[in-house]
Design an enzyme around this catalytic site. Structure first.
Site, PDB file in Angstrom:
ATOM      1  N   GLU A  42     -19.039   3.031  -0.012  1.00 47.02           N
ATOM      2  CA  GLU A  42     -18.258   2.388  -1.093  1.00 47.02           C
ATOM      3  C   GLU A  42     -19.040   2.395  -2.125  1.00 47.02           C
ATOM      4  OE1 GLU A  42     -18.618   1.429   2.163  1.00 47.02           O
ATOM      5  OE2 GLU A  42     -16.851   1.914   2.812  1.00 47.02           O
TER       6      GLU A  42
ATOM      7  N   ARG B  75       0.910  -1.154  -0.074  1.00 41.75           N
ATOM      8  CA  ARG B  75      -0.031   0.045   0.126  1.00 41.75           C
ATOM      9  C   ARG B  75       0.985   1.137   0.131  1.00 41.75           C
ATOM     10  NH1 ARG B  75      -1.679   1.181   6.015  1.00 41.75           N
ATOM     11  NH2 ARG B  75      -0.335  -0.092   7.179  1.00 41.75           N
TER      12      ARG B  75
END
Lengths: 328, 273
Positions: A65, A17
């Site tokens: 989301e 990440r």
């Protein structure tokens, strides 16, 4: 063979990440069409790096989301290249049907870049550990699915995803993992890379299990067992040719993934082998069970995702391979 | 060119004709939206049938994708594709899918059909225009039953948060959904208050009154700083007496005889019909 760092065990570990955050900033400089959306996790997914550099092209969608994916689809219809980020569990699970009907079905140019995949999320526990995201994404027509193994490959995968026209899911982790590859490493969507060669068995891995596979190969070699290691970061499209080639060369295959053994890399490889060239196969992965809280290292141990488990698996497929040749 | 009222009547006839030929589909919610769609495509929106992907065009998203026949009729009448194609709706191998497909149908800006997605995608399109300082507008037709989907309210929040005043949603408020009256299945009222609370500019009109619709679109265009929703009170099945306000006509196609009767009404000049 792909460019492997000689002393990869001595390198500083970096979470994929982290590499994602850096790659996004580079992309933002190179391409004004790149826009980034997050769902209140920008600091964790590292899209905050992009937000700092390009505040006009970063949109926090709040904890929503489904709507993040809808917005990304709308942006993509106009020529933008949206990267939508959240944890893998929410990006693929909560928003699955938005991805299915508003991204994959119309084949819109949306990149779903998810972090915190797998049980190496650790202490947050089973509710936050996506073990089925690859199965979900792999089953969608038009979807490309990438699972980079280290920071170097992550950067290249992100750049490749941006250059590719169509939906892409990129799976990344929270945990710092070894850096395996040199900057010359050649990442191509749809290509698997052979990163070590041996004639006895082939280990096909992706994500953080690639480092475990290399470790296992090293230890096996000390015991006189020589294995091929394949980094299969491109889960879809799958590099059938390379998988069949190493299966033919070795006659025994182990897959290794930080995912449920249902629906991920193990399944994908099994599908190819059973149709075209059946050989003894063992799938190292999470055995159809949810995770739990704990340190990432302890969980990887407990759920059977270490080099030691791969070594056992290789020995088991070798035994079956030898049994088979005895019969023949 | 026919006036808007006449165009709405032609669109209604197209809907009946194509659904009878397809033998399946959704007449009720297509007929309720015919006046709205006629106003959008024949007086309001900047589109070019010769250049369906013109980057400067206004966008339209049919969030209630099951009303595809009303959109296909308008696109055919506008010249995006030949009218005779309407008779092949829902047929294997033909481009007119049961729900809109942006990759198959010229003039369709987004593939829809799964309820709630369209308004979210339309808001994303409006955000893109803001990023690029473009002056195209995004129009979205939402169903009232559809507003039971959670993503509708996620999108409503975000569109207001990002001040998408170039987004215009029209709610086809016909009051019926598959299982019955919306107020009985899952009550949404007070709808205007809900949208206002979410930060929207709210207008209420008669969805079959061309003048009211046209005037409200003008008001919406000049409104700065908030997205607008026009809550258009409509009659499901509008224009065909035996379909009006009948839940059963949500998703059933008319038989040949029923279609003939419906077309006779629609052609007959009965303006109350």
């Amino acid at each position: 063979m792909a460019e492997l760092l000689v002393d990869w065990k001595k390198e500083k570990k970096i979470a994929t990440r982290e590499a994602y955050g850096q790659a996004l900033v580079q992309l933002g400089k190179d391409n004004p069409d790149i826009v980034v959306l997050d769902a209140d996790l920008a600091k964790s997914t590292k899209t905050s790096d992009f937000a700092k550099a390009f505040p006009q092209r970063f949109f926090d969608m709040g904890i929503a989301e489904q709507n993040m994916i809808g917005f990304a689809a709308g942006l993509a219809t106009t020529g933008k290249i949206p990267f939508a980020s959240s944890f893998a569990i929410f990006a693929t699970g909560r928003a699955f049907e938005q991805i299915r009907n508003s991204v994959a079905y119309p084949r819109l140019n949306v990149k779903i870049a998810a972090t915190h995949a797998g049980i190496s999320v650790g202490e947050d526990g089973g509710s936050h550990q996506a073990i089925e995201d690859l199965a979900l994404m792999r089953s969608l027509p038009n979807m490309t699915v990438l699972v980079p193994a280290d920071a170097t490959e992550t950067k290249k995968a992100i750049l490749a995803a941006a250059a590719y026209q169509g939906p892409v899911y990129i799976r990344m982790g929270r945990l710092a993992v070894p850096v395996l590859f040199t900057d010359d490493y050649n990442f191509v969507i749809g290509k698997a890379n052979v990163i070590r060669e041996g004639q006895d068995a082939a280990i096909i891995a992706n994500g953080l299990m690639v480092a475990e596979a290399l470790q296992a190969a090293e230890e096996l070699s000390a015991q006189g067992i020589n294995t091929t290691v394949v980094n299969c970061a491109s889960l879809k499209p799958l590099d059938r040719d390379t998988i069949l080639k190493v299966a033919r060369q070795t006659g025994a295959v182990v897959t290794a993934e930080e995912h449920n053994i249902i629906g991920g890399l193990g399944s994908a490889v099994a599908e190819v082998l059973s149709e075209h060239y059946p050989v003894p196969l063992y799938r190292v992965g999470i055995k159809d069970t949810f995770g739990e809280s704990g340190s990432p290292e302890e969980l990887l141990q407990k759920y059977g995702l270490t080099s030691a488990h791969i070594i056992q698996a290789v020995k088991s497929v070798l035994a079956r391979k030898n049994e088979k040749s005895d019969i023949n | 060119m026919p006036n808007i009222q006449d165009m709405a009547r032609i669109i209604r006839q197209d809907i009946i004709t194509m659904l009878a030929a397809a033998k399946s589909g959704h007449p009720g919610g297509s007929l309720s939206a015919a006046d709205i769609i006629a106003v959008l495509y024949f007086s309001e929106m900047r589109v070019d049938p010769q250049n369906p992907n013109w980057p400067e065009r206004d966008r339209f998203v049919l969030s209630k994708g099951h009303a595809a026949p009303v959109l296909y009729a308008a696109l055919a009448e506008k010249g995006f594709f030949p009218k005779e194609e309407l008779l092949k709706l829902r047929k294997t191998g033909h481009f007119l899918q049961g729900h809109p497909d942006m990759n198959k149908v010229p003039g369709v800006d987004m593939s829809t059909g799964s309820l709630g997605h369209g308004i979210s995608v339309a808001a994303g399109m409006a955000l893109a225009a803001k990023i690029d300082n473009k002056d195209y507008r995004v129009y979205c037709l939402l169903g009232d039953g559809e507003a039971e989907e959670g993503i509708v309210w996620e999108a409503a929040m975000a569109a207001a948060h990002y001040k998408l005043d170039n987004l215009l949603v029209i709610l086809d408020h016909n009051g019926l959904q598959i299982d019955g009256p919306v107020k009985d299945v899952m009550n949404l009222e007070p709808l205007p208050d809900k949208w206002r609370a979410f930060g929207w500019n709210v207008l209420e009109v008669d969805g079959h009154n061309i003048e009211e619709l046209t005037a409200s679109l003008q008001v919406a265009k000049n409104f700065v700083g908030k997205p607008t929703i026009i809550i258009a009170k409509t009659v499901k099945g509008k224009g065909v007496s035996f379909m009006e306000n009948q839940v059963g006509w949500h998703g059933n196609a008319p038989s040949a005889e029923q279609a003939e009767a419906a077309l006779a009404e629609l052609k007959g000049g009965n303006r109350n019909g």
